[in-house]
Design an enzyme around this catalytic site. Structure first.
Site, PDB file in Angstrom:
ATOM      1  N   ARG A  21       0.834  -1.219   0.000  1.00 39.36           N
ATOM      2  CA  ARG A  21       0.000   0.000   0.000  1.00 39.36           C
ATOM      3  C   ARG A  21       0.861   1.258   0.000  1.00 39.36           C
ATOM      4  O   ARG A  21       0.540   2.252  -0.661  1.00 39.36           O
ATOM      5  CB  ARG A  21      -0.900  -0.034   1.239  1.00 39.36           C
ATOM      6  CG  ARG A  21      -1.974   1.016   1.305  1.00 39.36           C
ATOM      7  CD  ARG A  21      -3.094   0.802   0.327  1.00 39.36           C
ATOM      8  NE  ARG A  21      -2.953   1.640  -0.849  1.00 39.36           N
ATOM      9  CZ  ARG A  21      -3.231   1.249  -2.079  1.00 39.36           C
ATOM     10  NH1 ARG A  21      -3.693   0.037  -2.300  1.00 39.36           N
ATOM     11  NH2 ARG A  21      -3.054   2.058  -3.082  1.00 39.36           N
ATOM     12  N   LYS A  46       9.200  39.717  -1.522  1.00 41.35           N
ATOM     13  CA  LYS A  46       7.777  39.987  -1.739  1.00 41.35           C
ATOM     14  C   LYS A  46       7.370  41.307  -1.079  1.00 41.35           C
ATOM     15  O   LYS A  46       8.184  41.960  -0.425  1.00 41.35           O
ATOM     16  CB  LYS A  46       6.940  38.845  -1.159  1.00 41.35           C
ATOM     17  CG  LYS A  46       7.214  37.491  -1.806  1.00 41.35           C
ATOM     18  CD  LYS A  46       6.162  36.490  -1.376  1.00 41.35           C
ATOM     19  CE  LYS A  46       6.332  35.183  -2.157  1.00 41.35           C
ATOM     20  NZ  LYS A  46       5.281  34.211  -1.814  1.00 41.35           N
ATOM     21  N   LYS A  96       3.787  24.950  -3.679  1.00 41.79           N
ATOM     22  CA  LYS A  96       2.448  24.419  -3.353  1.00 41.79           C
ATOM     23  C   LYS A  96       2.446  22.895  -3.471  1.00 41.79           C
ATOM     24  O   LYS A  96       1.831  22.332  -4.378  1.00 41.79           O
ATOM     25  CB  LYS A  96       1.404  25.040  -4.284  1.00 41.79           C
ATOM     26  CG  LYS A  96       1.247  26.536  -4.068  1.00 41.79           C
ATOM     27  CD  LYS A  96       0.190  27.142  -4.984  1.00 41.79           C
ATOM     28  CE  LYS A  96       0.110  28.652  -4.722  1.00 41.79           C
ATOM     29  NZ  LYS A  96      -0.825  29.328  -5.639  1.00 41.79           N
ATOM     30  N   ASP A  98       3.624  39.287 -11.104  1.00 39.70           N
ATOM     31  CA  ASP A  98       2.627  38.539 -10.354  1.00 39.70           C
ATOM     32  C   ASP A  98       1.216  38.929 -10.745  1.00 39.70           C
ATOM     33  O   ASP A  98       0.805  40.080 -10.551  1.00 39.70           O
ATOM     34  CB  ASP A  98       2.844  38.771  -8.855  1.00 39.70           C
ATOM     35  CG  ASP A  98       1.988  37.838  -8.035  1.00 39.70           C
ATOM     36  OD1 ASP A  98       1.927  36.650  -8.374  1.00 39.70           O
ATOM     37  OD2 ASP A  98       1.359  38.303  -7.059  1.00 39.70           O
ATOM     38  N   GLU A 141       9.343  40.216  -6.520  1.00 36.85           N
ATOM     39  CA  GLU A 141       7.962  40.093  -6.998  1.00 36.85           C
ATOM     40  C   GLU A 141       7.407  41.480  -7.300  1.00 36.85           C
ATOM     41  O   GLU A 141       7.513  42.372  -6.454  1.00 36.85           O
ATOM     42  CB  GLU A 141       7.138  39.408  -5.890  1.00 36.85           C
ATOM     43  CG  GLU A 141       5.712  39.088  -6.276  1.00 36.85           C
ATOM     44  CD  GLU A 141       4.957  38.460  -5.108  1.00 36.85           C
ATOM     45  OE1 GLU A 141       5.204  37.287  -4.783  1.00 36.85           O
ATOM     46  OE2 GLU A 141       4.132  39.176  -4.505  1.00 36.85           O
TER      47      GLU A 141
END
Lengths: 276, 276, 276, 276, 276, 276
Positions: free
Chosen positions: F95, F162, F130, F213, F192
Site C-alpha cells: 500500500r 515579496k 504548493k 505577479d 515580486e
C-alpha cells in the site's frame, strides 16, 4: 544508540542532507572513483576511524584504508588515506571527512608538543571540558592520540565539588558527605580549592582528589607537601607550554589544560578524487 | 525542526544528558543564582544568542541578558553577559554556553582582523565549507559577525562545478548544461578553473561565476582581464592575511578563505556564579 | 536531551500516541477534571515526580500535587496524589502514571525491607545493572528512595574488570594498567575475584575496589582480613534478605544485590477521575 | 519505524551508549568470543528473539542461536542460547539481553501457571494495560507465550467506554453512539458496567462486549444470564490464581488479569563468555 | 509522542528548516503582523486546527483564530482564518498552513459531494488506506469532516484477511482461527471474498465482516441475501459518484471508496499578511 | 541524514509501525513471495526508485526491479514493477509503495500534458512551493519526470523578495541590498512585482530575476519589453493549461505553475502478490 554516530550524521546532514545539487545534476548513473588524502604539513594523526565511518555511512560498500593509526606522525606530502567507492559518496564525504580529521589532528599535534615538552614522566597531563560543542568524545580521543590523558567526559561520569556547591552545602565537609551518599563507591570525589585552608578541609572531609585552582608555584608546592600523598593532587589554571614544567616541578600528580583542545588549529590536508 | 537547536541539544546532552552528579547530590531543593560572563582578553563577540538559548533550554524561566550583539567588540575585563535563574541550570549551562561563545568569538575576531587588513572595499571576502562538523551554520554567522560574507552553506544551496564533474560530463559545456536543466533559475552556476583555457570554456558555457583556483597573481590578473565583467570572479587557495591585498589587487570580485574558520582559536572568557 | 524524558515519551506513545479513540469520540470539546490516586496497600513511594511529568507532558497547564516525596511511606487507603487538568490528558495519563509509580514503588518497598533487615549500619547495600530495559535511571532512583545505594549506572561510568578482561589482557596486572591509562583519575578501578590468589593479585595491581564474587562466608572473611583496608571490598552473588546479615558480618564494605530490582513486584494503587 | 526496536536501542543506549570503558581500555584490537546462557531455575521462555536482536544490533555478523522458542519450557541448568561473535558486542549485549529475557520469561512463567490452573478451556484469559512503561508490546508477547490472550494493546486499537465517558456523554446510549460514528466498523464497542442496570443499558445501546467490573460471583452469574449470548462478557477486577476458576464458573467469556504482568518477577539465568 | 505533530514538523522543516534567507536578511529585529486567509472558491473546510498548530509551533505566542470548524462550508471570497503574531513566523508558516488546508479541504469537499449524492442514509461510506504518505491521520479526519466514515487506520488497528493470507493458512477457516487466537476480543474479523462460495466459507468460519471485492451488482445482491444479517457486508472496488447509489441499492452495509482521498484536488485559498 | 528517507519511514510507520496484525497472526514462519504492479490506466511514471526503497527498507534482501524509469510512459495493463522477497515485507510495503507511485505519477502525468501543450520550447515551466506537506522533494522530482523544471525547493535555497519584505525594508532598493549582504554570491535575487513602476525599481536595484505577479497579458508584454533582457522574467498566477501559451507569448522566460502539483490526482495501479 551512539553519540559519535550522531555527530557524524549531523555533519553529513548539514553538508548534503538535501543532496549535492551539482553532482546529482551530472551523475545520472553510478560511477566509481578513488580518493587519496595527502598531508600538506607534518602532523600527528587523529580521526582516521571517523573518516572511514563518514565514507562507510555514505557508501556501505566502499573501502576506506589507511596504514596509519591515530597517534602516528604523518609527514608533509604523504598520502595517508585511500578510499575506493561510489563517486557521489566520495564527493559528499570529502569535505566532512577532512573537516573531522583536520580538527582532530590539530588537537593531537598540539597535545604531542605539550607531551614532548613535559619532563616529568609521572605527571599526568589531561584535557578539560573546554571542547567544541558536539565533538567532546572525539576531541578527547584526539588528546589521547597526542599522548595525554582524559579528565572526566562530562558532568555525570566524574565528581568535582566547586565553590557554588560548597556555598549551597554550607561546608566542604557537608558537600563531600552529600555526594558520597548519592554516588557509587566506584567514583572518587574531587574538591576544588584555592587556599591551604580549603585544602586542609577537603582532606579532612575525605576528598580523594584535590584540585589546586589558579595557585602560584609556591602555594602549590606547600599544598602538595601538606597533602603528602593522602589524595591525588591536580593543578588547574593558566597552563601553557611555557608553564608546564614549572607546575609539574611543584610535585602535583595531574595537570589539566584547556589549551589542548581550545587552542588547537586545523592541520592542512587535501583530497584528490580520480574518476574511473 | 531546526538545525541550530539540534547542535545545542547535542552539546547539552554530551555534557549533562544523564545529569550533573555533583550538583544533583547537593541541590536537593531548588536554588536560584546569578551568573556573569567576563572577557579575559579583548575580542569580537559572536554566539551571544546561542548562549541565551542554552540557558533558556535548561530553564525556560531564566533571564539571560547582554547589552552586546554579535559583531561588537568586548574589552578584556568587561562583564558582557548576565543570566539569572535556576542554579542547577546555570551550572549545567555554564560550560556549554562558554564553549560555544569562545569558539564563535574566536572566528569573529580572526575574521575581523582580515577585514581590517583588506584595503579593497568592493572585494567580498567569504568563508568556505571548512567548518567544524555540526557547527556550520553557527560558524558562518560568526564570519558575518566578523564582517566578512558567506560562501554557499552546503552542497545543496550553491552550485560549484569541479574537475571531477567536468571529467564525468565530458566537458565544461556539458556540465554547465546538465546543471542548468536540473536546478532552479534562482541559482548561479560557478565553475572551478585552473588555466586561462578553462576560464574561456567556462565563459562560453555560460558560467555566471568563475573560480580561479590556486592561480598566481599574474594568472589571476590575466583571467580577470579576459573575463572582463562577464562573470563574477572568485579567487581561492592559499589565502592568508599576508596575501589578501595582493590577491584583491588582481581585480577579483570575491576571495574565499578557509582560514577564517579553521585557523581560529577560542578566545578566553569565564563565568562566575553567585548563589542567592 | 534527557534519558528520563525519553522513556516517559515512549510510554505515552505506546499507550496513546495515535490517540485515545474512545475518549476522543466523546470529548468533542474541552472538559476539565480532577484525579486522585489512592493506595490499595501500604508501600514506600517512588516515582512521584515522574507521575507529575506524565501529566505535565500531556497538559502543560495541569496541576499535579502530592504532599509525599519519594521514600515516604503511604498507608493503605490514603489519597497521596492529586491532579487537576484537562480531562483528555487525565484519561491518557492515568495508566502510564500508575504503571510507573506501581513498579517504582514496588522497588522502593522491597529495598526498604532489605534496609530494615540489615543490622550493620556501615555496610553499603547497592543495586546492580539488573534493571528493566529502559528504566535503569528510574529504578536506581527508586532504590535510593528505599534507602539503599547505587552501584554504577552503566558500563561507562564505573570500571569493573571481570574474567574476560583478564583473559584478554593476560593478567590482572595488565588489565588494571590498561584501564588506568585510558580512564580519568576520578574513577576507581574494581576487580572481580573468586579466589584469595586473585584478591592478592588485584591488590598488588592497585585495584581500589575488590569484588568477592560468589564466595562463601569463610572465604569472604579471609579475603577481608587479607585486604585489611587497602581496598574497598564488595560482596556479590546470592544476596537475599536471609543471607544479608551473614554476608555483612564477614566485614565487607559493600553488598550488591540484583534482587532489589528484579524481584520487586508492582504495588497496588488506583486513580479515580471526577468530571467537572 | 518500529516500537520494539526503539526500546532495544534505548536499553542499549542506557547501558553502553557512551561505551564500555573497562572493555574498551583493554580490547585494543578485535577479539571474538562465544557466549552461552544457562537457566538457573526452570521457567517458560520468552524474549528469545529480542535477545537475538540485541546481539545483532551490536554485531550484525554475530550468530545467535537457540533451539527453543518463546513458550517452550527450559529446565534448570540447561544451556538454551548461544551466540558467537565480536567479544566487545558480547560483553555489551550480555546484561541487556538477560534483562529482557529474565523479565519476559518471568511473565510467561507466571501466565503459564494461571493457564494450567484454569479448568474452563473456552474462557479466554487476557492481560491488561498494566505493563512496564516502554515494554508493552514485548510483555504482551510474553503473555501469549505463556498461553493467555491479549486485551487491547493501547488506547487506540480497542474501545472501552468507562464511567467518565458516560458522564460526559450523558448516558451509555449517547456514548456508544458517539463512538460508533467516529470509529471503523471493524471495532467492537466494550462498555464497563458495575450494576445489572448498566448491563441492561449497555445491551440496549448495542455494546458488543460488556465488562463486569469488580462484581461478586453472584452478580456476575446474573449478568451472564441476563446478557444471554447477545454480547461477549468480560470479568475484571481482583483476579488471582485462587479466584480464577470461581470467576470462570460464572459463565463469563473473558477474564482480564493485570497480575500476569505486574506481579511477575524476573527468572534467574546467567551468561558465560569464552574468549577465543 | 504524536504522529500528527511529526508531519507538521517535517513539513516546516522541508520548507524553512535552515531558515528563510530572504526574510531573515531583512528582518533584523522583531516585527509583528496580521495574516488573513481568504477562500478563492467555495469548499468544505478541513485542517483548520492543523493550520493553527503550524503557526503555534513557529510562534507560541501568536493568536490564530477561525470562526469555522472542520466540516463547515466556506464561501468563495470569505475570510475564514486570522492569525496575529511574529512576522517571521507568519511568513514561514504561510505556505505550510495553506498546503495542509488546501489538500485537506479538497478531500472534505469531494467527500461531501459523495455524501450528498448517496440516497441511502443507513449505508456507511468509508475511506481506504489509499492516502498520501505521511498524511494518513489528517486525511482520514478530512473524510469525517466531509461526512463519511473511516475504515481502519492502518494494518494494526483492523483485521482484513485477503487471498494471500488464505493461501498461506490453507483455508479461510484456518486463517480466521489463527487471527482470532492472536488478536483481542475487541476486534472484528473481516474476510475479503470474490465469490459466493468464499462468502459462505467466511460466514462458516465466523467472519464478522465480509468484503465483497469487485463483485457486480447481481453478485452483491445475492451475497447480501445469503449473509442475511449474520455479518456486516462491505462493498469494495470501482466505487465512484455514479456507481454509489447502485451499489448501495444491493443492500450492503458499508461502501469503501479510495477516490475520497486519491481523487481529491487542492482547493484554492490565499493568505494576505499586513505588517504593523 | 536524509529527508526522503524520513518521509518513507514515516509512511511505513503510520501504516504498519506496530505491525500488521492480520498477516502476523498467520505467517508464523517466513514465506517468500513475488509481487507485480500493473498499470490500470496509461500514465507517466514517477516514484519508481521510492517504491524500490520502500521494499528494501522492509526487506534488505528483496529484489525490486523495473525496466522503466521516472519519466517513461506506462500503458494501461502493463506490468511495470516486480519485487521478489519476504512475503510479510511485500504485504506491508504494498500500500505504501502504491500510494507513493500513484501520487507521484499523477503529478508527472499532469505535468507532461502541460509540457506537450506548451509551444514555446525556450520557456521554462516550473513548479512552486504548493506541494503536499512532507513530499516536497519527491513531488519536485515528479515534476522533472514530467518534463518541467523546478523553482526553489524551500525558503532557504532561493531568494524571493515579496511585498511584506519591501514594506519592512522601506523600498525595493533597501530590500535587495540587505539580502545581497546576507547571502552568497551564488544566489540570484528575485523580486515580486505587480506594476511597471515596481519592475523599474527592481531593475534599478539590481534584481536578477523579476516576477510578474498576476499581471494581464498586456502588462506582461510591456514589462518584458521594458526589462529587455537585463533580468530573467518569471510569470506567476492563474497559470492553467489553457492560458499557458498566451502567457508564454508575452516573452517571459519562466512560467511558474502551482497546478502541476496541487491539481494532480493519483493514477490507478494495483499490485498482485503470489505466495511461493
Amino acid at each position: 544508540m551512539n553519540t559519535i554516530d550522531n555527530i557524524i550524521k549531523l555533519a553529513l546532514f548539514e553538508d548534503s542532507g538535501h543532496g549535492d545539487i551539482t553532482t546529482e545534476s551530472i551523475l545520472l548513473e553510478s560511477f566509481s572513483g578513488t580518493g587519496v588524502i595527502v598531508a600538506k604539513e607534518s602532523f600527528v594523526l587523529a580521526g582516521v576511524e571517523i573518516a572511514k565511518k563518514v565514507f562507510k555511512l555514505l557508501d556501505p560498500l566502499c573501502e576506506p584504508y589507511s596504514s596509519y593509526s591515530d597517534g602516528d606522525c604523518v609527514k608533509d606530502g604523504e598520502v595517508f588515506f585511500k578510499v575506493k567507492g561510489d563517486l557521489l559518496a566520495l564527493l559528499k564525504g570529502e569535505r566532512v571527512a577532512l573537516n573531522f580529521m583536520q580538527r582532530l589532528s590539530g588537537i593531537a599535534t598540539l597535545t604531542r608538543s605539550f607531551i614532548e615538552e613535559l619532563s616529568f614522566p609521572d605527571v599526568r597531563l589531561t584535557d578539560t571540558r573546554k571542547t567544541t560543542p558536539g565533538l567532546r568524545g572525539l576531541e578527547k580521543e584526539a588528546v589521547r592520540a597526542g599522548g595525554a590523558f582524559n579528565h572526566r567526559m562530562s558532568l555525570y561520569d566524574g565528581i568535582l565539588i566547586k565553590d557554588n556547591h560548597i556555598a549551597v552545602a554550607g561546608s566542604i565537609k557537608n558537600a563531600v558527605k552529600a555526594v558520597r551518599n548519592r554516588t557509587s563507591h566506584l567514583m572518587k570525589i574531587e574538591v576544588e580549592t584555592t587556599t591551604l585552608d580549603e585544602v586542609s578541609q577537603a582532606l579532612d572531609a575525605g576528598a580523594e582528589v584535590i584540585m589546586l585552582d589558579n595557585m602560584n608555584y609556591e602555594q602549590m608546592t606547600r599544598a602538595v607537601k601538606f597533602i603528602n600523598g593522602k589524595a591525588v593532587v591536580e593543578a588547574s589554571g593558566n597552563v601553557s607550554i611555557s608553564t608546564l614544567n614549572k607546575i609539574a616541578a611543584t610535585g602535583v600528580d595531574v595537570i589539566s589544560c584547556g589549551a589542548l583542545t581550545h587552542q588547537a588549529r586545523s592541520v592542512d590536508m587535501s583530497m584528490r578524487i580520480n574518476t574511473e
